[in-house]
Scaffold this active site. Sequence first.
Site, PDB file in Angstrom:
ATOM      1  N   GLY A  91       9.742  13.296  27.211  1.00 14.95           N
ATOM      2  CA  GLY A  91       8.424  13.410  26.622  1.00 14.95           C
ATOM      3  C   GLY A  91       7.935  12.060  26.127  1.00 14.95           C
ATOM      4  CD  GLU A  92       9.653   9.112  22.968  1.00 18.04           C
ATOM      5  OE1 GLU A  92       9.455   7.987  23.464  1.00 18.04           O
ATOM      6  OE2 GLU A  92      10.606   9.371  22.220  1.00 18.04           O
ATOM      7  N   GLY A  93       5.359  10.618  26.638  1.00 20.88           N
ATOM      8  CA  GLY A  93       4.537   9.908  27.606  1.00 20.88           C
ATOM      9  C   GLY A  93       5.364   9.031  28.521  1.00 20.88           C
TER      10      GLY A  93
END
Lengths: 362, 362
Positions: free
Chosen positions: B322-324
């Site tokens: 995640g997080e980008g």
Amino acid sequence: MRDRPGLIHDTVAAIRPLDASAVAAAVARQDNLTKPRGSLGVLEDVSIQLAGLAGQCPPPLPEPAAVAVFAADHGVHAQGVTPWPQEVTAQMVANFLSGGAVINAIARQVGAEVVVVDVGVDAELDAVPGLLPRKIRRGTRDMTVEAAMTRAETVAAIEVGIDLARDLVVAGNRCLLSGDMGIANTTASAALIAVFTGASVAQVTGRGTGIDDAMLAHKVEVIEAALHRHRPTAADPVGALAAVGGLEHAALVGFLLGAAALRTPVILDGVIAAAAAVVATALAPESTAAMIAGHRSSEPGATHALAHLGLRPLVDLDLRLGEGSGAALSLGLVQSAARILREVATFDSAGVTDKITHSGGA
Amino acid sequence: MRDRPGLIHDTVAAIRPLDASAVAAAVARQDNLTKPRGSLGVLEDVSIQLAGLAGQCPPPLPEPAAVAVFAADHGVHAQGVTPWPQEVTAQMVANFLSGGAVINAIARQVGAEVVVVDVGVDAELDAVPGLLPRKIRRGTRDMTVEAAMTRAETVAAIEVGIDLARDLVVAGNRCLLSGDMGIANTTASAALIAVFTGASVAQVTGRGTGIDDAMLAHKVEVIEAALHRHRPTAADPVGALAAVGGLEHAALVGFLLGAAALRTPVILDGVIAAAAAVVATALAPESTAAMIAGHRSSEPGATHALAHLGLRPLVDLDLRLGEGSGAALSLGLVQSAARILREVATFDSAGVTDKITHSGGA
């Protein structure tokens, strides 16, 4: 042609496996970064490989980077294995040098230098900046009639690659990328991959840049005829290269060995590089320590070769161009892998609670 | 909380399909570049999408680029769907803001800005540069007990995303990337993907960052209980978001719609973004025109959602962070696709012989 007995031998002798203590340190460090353990998948593996190759954890950033595009022609072109005329090799070299090819555009995007090496184009090329004149001969001979190269030519081409890897590292590069240009070079690639992986010619021969069924069947027959004539074996890698390889394949073998000896990561492009890699590992099994598979070419031989090498490609987008395009596309992934191991905070340093008890969950 | 009736409606109404003439021009231009036709595989498709989105061929370079990391907490955390404590959300927000997280390292490598949006973290966060305070409420409610959000909260969170997409484009960004942080947010993602794709909860629920078999079975039961309680349907996307979504999911829905309305490419990260994307397309089917799937998360719901959307991921490396991170890793591929269409020479201009008769071969 140079004659430097011992360069290949000395290069092979300098190749070592990954440094075990740096690998162990990288594994431990990955597990302490502020992220769930294992959550970066293949990028974690790449970062650990880079640490083991450099012998330090974290590893240095693999930059700057240079793509070496080895260009050469192929005598087997006369057998009608591709609809492209042979002069396209020289035309594309000119395109590389003027910055108009796909590899130039990708290299500009990712910040890599492009070096073009004439190791055997069947044309007299003008001396221009950016072109390294290392021609061994004007194209190989037709492998269906005679050996593609003499043993001396093959050795000289390998040495071109070793020398270039050294020159690029001396110039400051910390990541090398393989590139290639040569009309008909998927034919020589398939022949080499069949010899070194044990797969059948039909399994590893593809449509190159898109030939039809009839030409594909003919291409398989041409390769089988060449293998029948020369009986190359993996036990004599230089002999097999001489029989059915290309000048750019031989130079790439040297490039991969040179990178491994200098403990510099080298990103493989597509099927041409994969063919060179299976030859390189026959000469020096530990040379895979330096290799990263940039992408999976849609050419079937690439998949066979990567499986033989135990390499997982980073990009898988149905590319079948060559030039180094797939290697260059993956450069940012490789650099990110190293940067993560260098720059991401640990649980302790960032004050983030570690779910230490087991393996994660969000 | 703002109340601006009509913003979502107006945004949805502004979304148009790809421009057909720019698409046609891009297809024709790809076929004239100095490379075998089709040899760039998926990159060709991306370049054509970018042209159609921009309404011009070649398209502008998708840079500069910004990653918006939407952070929020989840009431369903109380049901024990993850071993990570909820305070990790706020701790990771602090890590993003100090530049120590994985997304920061990748963003530095690829040259993207990182913007962190508190849309619902269950903590009072200090005002620091780089943090956008857009908190709708401190975490959602527990979806197994009551609706996660009111309809008004859901609308407000969607508006946060629409506004941010606009602000980032006004600031000059030409490519947006989705990011997210929220302990337990794969639970809400699986619930949404089940509702909008019709897949079973068991099919789309994964191990998040790595839970064991028992916790996975429990997670499936929790989601099934929530869906049984609320009976959300794809016919009421805002209602479904309110029932079982997250504040970051709602904001991401707005972010995707806003990007599409502004004809700006938006790269999806993993399963959280994929869940938001299936909601966005229920509101505005043409919004997929702006979406590019950055990577295939190892979370199974992501694959179901991408298939539902008809999107092929660019990177597939077993990431589940995640997080980008997966979006940012693909940025160089997207930018290379545009650059190739802009900068590569045509056969005519480069003086390269085109094998016009059929489809290639090298």
